[in-house]
Each structure stands twice: as C-alpha cells, then as structure tokens.
Design a protein around this motif. Structure first.
Motif, short mmCIF file in Angstrom:
data_model
loop_
_atom_site.label_atom_id
_atom_site.label_comp_id
_atom_site.label_asym_id
_atom_site.label_seq_id
_atom_site.Cartn_x
_atom_site.Cartn_y
_atom_site.Cartn_z
N ALA A 37 0.82 -1.21 0.00
CA ALA A 37 0.00 0.00 0.00
C ALA A 37 0.86 1.27 0.00
N GLU A 38 2.02 1.22 0.68
CA GLU A 38 2.85 2.43 0.73
C GLU A 38 3.54 2.71 -0.60
N ASP A 39 3.58 1.72 -1.51
CA ASP A 39 4.22 1.93 -2.81
C ASP A 39 3.24 2.36 -3.89
N LEU A 40 1.95 2.21 -3.66
CA LEU A 40 0.97 2.53 -4.71
C LEU A 40 1.04 3.98 -5.18
N PRO A 41 1.26 5.00 -4.30
CA PRO A 41 1.32 6.38 -4.81
C PRO A 41 2.48 6.65 -5.75
N HIS A 42 3.48 5.74 -5.79
CA HIS A 42 4.70 6.02 -6.56
C HIS A 42 4.82 5.19 -7.83
N VAL A 43 3.88 4.32 -8.09
CA VAL A 43 4.07 3.36 -9.19
C VAL A 43 4.10 4.03 -10.56
N GLU A 93 5.51 7.02 -11.17
CA GLU A 93 6.62 7.95 -11.27
C GLU A 93 7.72 7.36 -12.16
N ARG A 94 8.42 8.24 -12.84
CA ARG A 94 9.48 7.79 -13.73
C ARG A 94 10.64 7.18 -12.95
N PHE A 95 11.12 6.03 -13.41
CA PHE A 95 12.27 5.31 -12.87
C PHE A 95 12.03 4.77 -11.47
N TRP A 96 10.79 4.89 -10.97
CA TRP A 96 10.55 4.35 -9.62
C TRP A 96 10.31 2.86 -9.72
N ARG A 97 10.96 2.13 -8.83
CA ARG A 97 10.79 0.67 -8.77
C ARG A 97 10.75 0.28 -7.30
N SER A 98 9.81 -0.59 -7.00
CA SER A 98 9.70 -1.05 -5.62
C SER A 98 10.90 -1.90 -5.26
N PRO A 99 11.25 -1.96 -3.98
CA PRO A 99 12.42 -2.76 -3.58
C PRO A 99 12.32 -4.22 -4.03
N LEU A 138 5.09 2.05 -16.52
CA LEU A 138 3.81 2.57 -16.03
C LEU A 138 3.71 4.08 -16.20
N ALA A 139 4.85 4.79 -16.16
CA ALA A 139 4.82 6.23 -16.42
C ALA A 139 4.37 6.50 -17.86
N ILE A 140 4.86 5.67 -18.79
CA ILE A 140 4.44 5.81 -20.19
C ILE A 140 2.97 5.47 -20.34
N VAL A 141 2.51 4.44 -19.64
CA VAL A 141 1.10 4.04 -19.71
C VAL A 141 0.21 5.18 -19.21
N ALA A 142 0.55 5.76 -18.06
CA ALA A 142 -0.27 6.82 -17.49
C ALA A 142 -0.35 8.03 -18.42
N ARG A 143 0.77 8.41 -19.03
CA ARG A 143 0.76 9.56 -19.91
C ARG A 143 -0.03 9.29 -21.18
N THR A 144 0.11 8.09 -21.74
CA THR A 144 -0.61 7.75 -22.96
C THR A 144 -2.12 7.78 -22.73
N LEU A 145 -2.56 7.18 -21.63
CA LEU A 145 -4.00 7.15 -21.36
C LEU A 145 -4.53 8.54 -21.04
N GLN A 146 -3.74 9.34 -20.36
CA GLN A 146 -4.18 10.71 -20.07
C GLN A 146 -4.36 11.51 -21.35
N GLN A 147 -3.45 11.33 -22.30
CA GLN A 147 -3.58 12.02 -23.59
C GLN A 147 -4.84 11.58 -24.33
N ALA A 148 -5.22 10.32 -24.18
CA ALA A 148 -6.41 9.80 -24.86
C ALA A 148 -7.69 10.07 -24.07
N GLY A 149 -7.58 10.75 -22.93
CA GLY A 149 -8.76 11.06 -22.14
C GLY A 149 -9.15 9.99 -21.16
N GLY A 150 -8.31 8.99 -20.95
CA GLY A 150 -8.61 7.90 -20.03
C GLY A 150 -7.75 7.95 -18.78
N GLU A 151 -7.77 6.87 -18.02
CA GLU A 151 -6.97 6.78 -16.81
C GLU A 151 -6.69 5.33 -16.47
N ILE A 152 -5.72 5.11 -15.60
CA ILE A 152 -5.36 3.79 -15.12
C ILE A 152 -5.21 3.84 -13.61
N THR A 153 -5.68 2.80 -12.95
CA THR A 153 -5.53 2.68 -11.50
C THR A 153 -5.03 1.29 -11.17
#
Length: 472
Positions: free
Chosen positions: A402-408, A410-416, A428-443
């Motif tokens: 749960a403490e890693d979910l807010p950072h997933v 972010e660019r170059f962020w990787r969980s331990p 995931l940073a590329i995924v979030a930006r692509t979907l935002q450009q298309a008007g969508g979102e990912i959770t």
C-alpha cells in the motif's frame, strides 16, 4: 508618454485659447459696430465740423477742445461733401475718406457699411477706427441739402482688452502644458514601474538563467496580468527544467548499471582472446547470454526514454479511431510469447476509442508485461474488456504494498521487491501519460486473494463511428 500627453494638452489648449480669443474679438467688434449703427451725430458736433471749414481751420487739423464732452461719447465726427472733402468736429480726429463715404455724400447711398479705416491728421501714430457714414438733415436748417456725417470709434478700446486676454490665455496655456507634462511624466513613471521591474527580471533571467525570479503582483490591471503571466511562465520553465534534469539524472543512473555489467562481460571476453586462455564453454555461454540480456535491456530503456521525450500533446494527424479490442488481442499475442509458462484468460468486448494506435498498443503491452513479469510460474493472468470499455488486467503475484501505490506511476521508480527484475521503471509512467492524452486513466489496486488489478478506462463506444469502417 509624457511628451504625448503634453503635446495633446498643448494642442487642445491652443485650440481652445485661439477659439476663445477669436470669439471674444468677434463679439467685441460686433458690439462696437452695433454701437456705431445706433449712434447719432449730435447737432452740436455737426455744426462744429461745418464751422471749422468756414473758419478755415482746415480739414485735417486735430482739435483738442470739444464744446460738449458729454455729447462726444468717445467717437470722432466729421462731415463729408460730394467732392470728398471733410470738415472735422472739434475734439475729433480726421479719418480717411473712402469712396463709399463719398457715395453717401453724393446721395447714392443712404449709409455706408461699417468698415475699418485709419486717421490721417498728421499725427505720428495712425489710429485704426471702425466707422460708418450716414446721411442726415442739415443742422438748424442752415443748408437746404442733407449732409454726410462719418462717425468713427478707435479700435484701440477693444484691442487693449484683446491683448490682455491673449496674454492671459498664453500664461494659462503655458502653465497647463507644463502641468500636463509633469503630470504625464509622473503618471507614466508610476504606471510603467511594473514594466521596468518586468524588464529587469527578464534581463536577469536572460543573463543568469535564474528561473526562480518572481515579480510582485498588485492589482487586477493589464500590468498585473502580465506579471502573473510572467511568473507562471518562469515557474513552468523552472518545473520543466527540473523535470528534464531529473530525467537526465535518472536515465544516467539507470544506464550506468547495464553499461557497467556489459563492459565487464565484454572485457572478460576480450581478455580471454588476448591472453589465449579460453573461458569454459558453460561460462562463455552464460557471459554471452548476459551480454544479450543487457543489450536487450539497454534497447528497451532507450526506447522508453525516446517515448518519454516526445511532446505531451499528440499531433492532430496521429489521433484516429482505434478498435481497442483488436489492440488488446495484439498485445495478448505478445504477452503469451513472453510468458510461455503462464495461462492467460482473456475475454474482450467490442470497444472503439480515439487515440494514437502505436502508443495505445505500447501502453497495453506494458500493462500485460507487468502482469506476466510478476506472475508466479504456472500462474494465471486474467484479462477482461467489458461492454463499457473498462479493461482489467489481474495477476496473482506478490502484489504491490500500500505504501508503494502512490509512486508506481513515477518515472524510474521501482519497488524494492522489483529491483532485481528486468525493467527500467518507465513502463507505467508511459502508460499513465498515454492514457491521459487519450482522455482515459489507469488505477492499480490490490486484488482479492493476492496479486494486483490494473483498471484502464477509455472514453469510446461499442460501435465504430462513421469515420471507421465496420471491418477495420
């Protein structure tokens, strides 16, 4: 600005002053002319003028003593005959006799229009007068014929007032222009002081590249709006430069590890060739596999960096109607090749969206790659695209704390727990930006029973719009 204000005020004051002077002169002259038209020559003045001619005093002499000063009424009187000769009354100044005065004396006109003439009695300074010649009956019946009498008044009595008015208007105009110039200069300096501050700030930024400069904003006028716009611009530039610096730093950090490992392996292979000591076949195969994996990781990292370096806004020509269910099918085929030991349970409904086809497919592939990468051997990846356009991808891996979910995202962020696995931390940073450009979102959220669920929603429709054929 001060010069413009002073020039505008000077022109306005000059127009008003000249108009006032001309209007006053016209009014005073009209009053003088009206007084001439309403004046009548006293019989005593006519008799005095005729007496001067009979006594031989001359028609051009200037007489100083008047018989009746109360009847003189500040006017000059002279009698004009049909030959153009004149007889000047006592205390009056001789005035030039003109043709229109003679015409009245001859009986051709009853009176002459009011006009301007000058005295010519031999005095050093001629006096400009306004005069009128009229025909009147003889005084006391001394002559059976009417006579022509010229009544004149000196213009000096109004010219003095006009000169004083001109002087007064000139003084007032000068004071007004100087005051307007001073006020304009003060207003210009006060109003443009924020512009001076903005200019100094821009020069400072251009000279030092210091984007932390901010201009104080006070008010809601155009200068305040300009200052706020400048502050917003420098803040955006500073944020962009910080993100660029962070991206370069993170990219250098991520590239250093595979490059170091690749260099080490290549140096081992090169030293073996130089020294002639062969590396055992198993170790050599392991080294070559490591080099190949590191080259693949470098290629993927460079591709991710190229994707992130693109502008945030898609160009209008690249956006088109895309069949999301077909994109998911293509991504599933690639995911099955990368996870041959996994079972992928997929169900897709028809759904059409507007997006850039290549980047949308890359985003779906990245989500499926994460699910494949974190799934245990022999595990199941569940993929669902429902009739409302929501795509869910669930794995049965260890899940995300749960403490890693807010950072997933972010660019170059990787969980331990994922740092030992291949990847750049950019997917995931590329995924979030692509979907935002298309008007969508990912959770991302923890799944019941373990694992992670990725939910992607994109606006669209279950049927293709008119610009997309049904068989596309």
């Amino acid at each position: 600005m001060a010069l413009l204000v002073a020039a505008a005020v000077a022109i306005a004051v000059a127009v008003v002053a000249v108009s006032s002077w001309l209007l006053t002169r016209s009014q005073l002259q009209n009053e003088l002319d009206n007084s001439l038209r309403n004046s009548t020559a006293p019989s005593s003045q006519i008799a005095s003028a005729l007496q001067t001619c009979e006594d031989g005093a001359g028609s051009t002499s200037s007489n100083k003593a008047a018989p009746d000063a109360s009847e003189q009424a500040f006017a000059y009187f002279q009698v004009v005959d049909a030959n153009g000769s004149r007889c000047v009354a006592l205390g009056s100044q001789p005035v030039k006799v003109e043709q229109q005065d003679v015409a009245v004396a001859r009986g051709e006109e009853e009176e002459s229009p009011v006009h301007t003439s000058t005295t010519d009695g031999g005095q050093e300074v001629q006096v400009h007068t306004r005069l009128q010649t009229i025909r009147i009956g003889p005084p006391g019946g001394s002559s059976p014929q009417p006579v022509a009498v010229t009544i004149s008044r000196p213009v000096d009595e109004i010219q003095t007032s006009l000169n004083r008015l001109a002087l007064l208007l000139a003084v007032v105009a000068g004071v007004g222009v100087l005051g307007a110039g001073a006020a304009g200069l003060w207003i210009a300096r006060t109003g443009l002081r924020p512009v001076d501050g903005l200019t100094r700030a821009v020069e400072h930024v251009a000279r030092t590249e210091d984007l932390s400069v901010r201009i104080p904003v006070d008010g809601e006028d155009e200068i305040a709006r300009l200052s706020r716009s400048f502050n917003s611009m420098t803040a955006a530039l500073a944020s962009s430069r910080d993100r660029q610096s962070q991206l370069i730093a993170d990219a250098g950090h991520e590239l250093r590890t595979p490059l170091t490992s690749l260099r080490t392996n290549i140096e081992l292979l090169a030293r073996s060739e130089e020294t002639g000591r062969a590396i055992p076949p198993d170790d050599r195969r392991e080294l070559m596999a490591s080099v190949k994996a590191q080259m693949t990781e470098l290629a993927a990292l460079i591709g991710d960096l190229q994707e992130l370096s693109r502008p945030d806004a898609l160009t209008p020509g690249t956006v088109q109607v895309v069949a999301l269910h077909e994109v998911v099918e293509h991504a599933l085929r690639r995911a099955r090749l990368r996870g041959p030991g996994l079972a992928i349970d997929a169900t897709t409904a028809t759904w059409y969206v507007r997006a850039e086809p290549a980047t949308l497919e890359r985003a779906v592939v990245n989500v499926l790659d994460n699910a494949v990468k974190f799934s245990p051997p022999g595990g199941v990846v569940e993929v669902r695209l429902d009739a409302h356009g929501e795509l869910t991808v669930r794995d049965h891996g260890p899940g995300i704390p749960a403490e890693d979910l807010p950072h997933v995202f972010e660019r170059f962020w990787r969980s331990p727990s994922a740092r030992s696995l291949p990847g750049s931390g950019l997917g995931l940073a590329i995924v979030a930006r692509t979907l935002q450009q298309a008007g969508g979102e990912i959770t991302l959220s923890p799944a019941d029973g373990g694992g992670t669920v990725a939910r992607i929603s994109l606006p669209g429709a279950p049927t293709p719009p008119p610009d997309l054929p049904p068989d596309a």
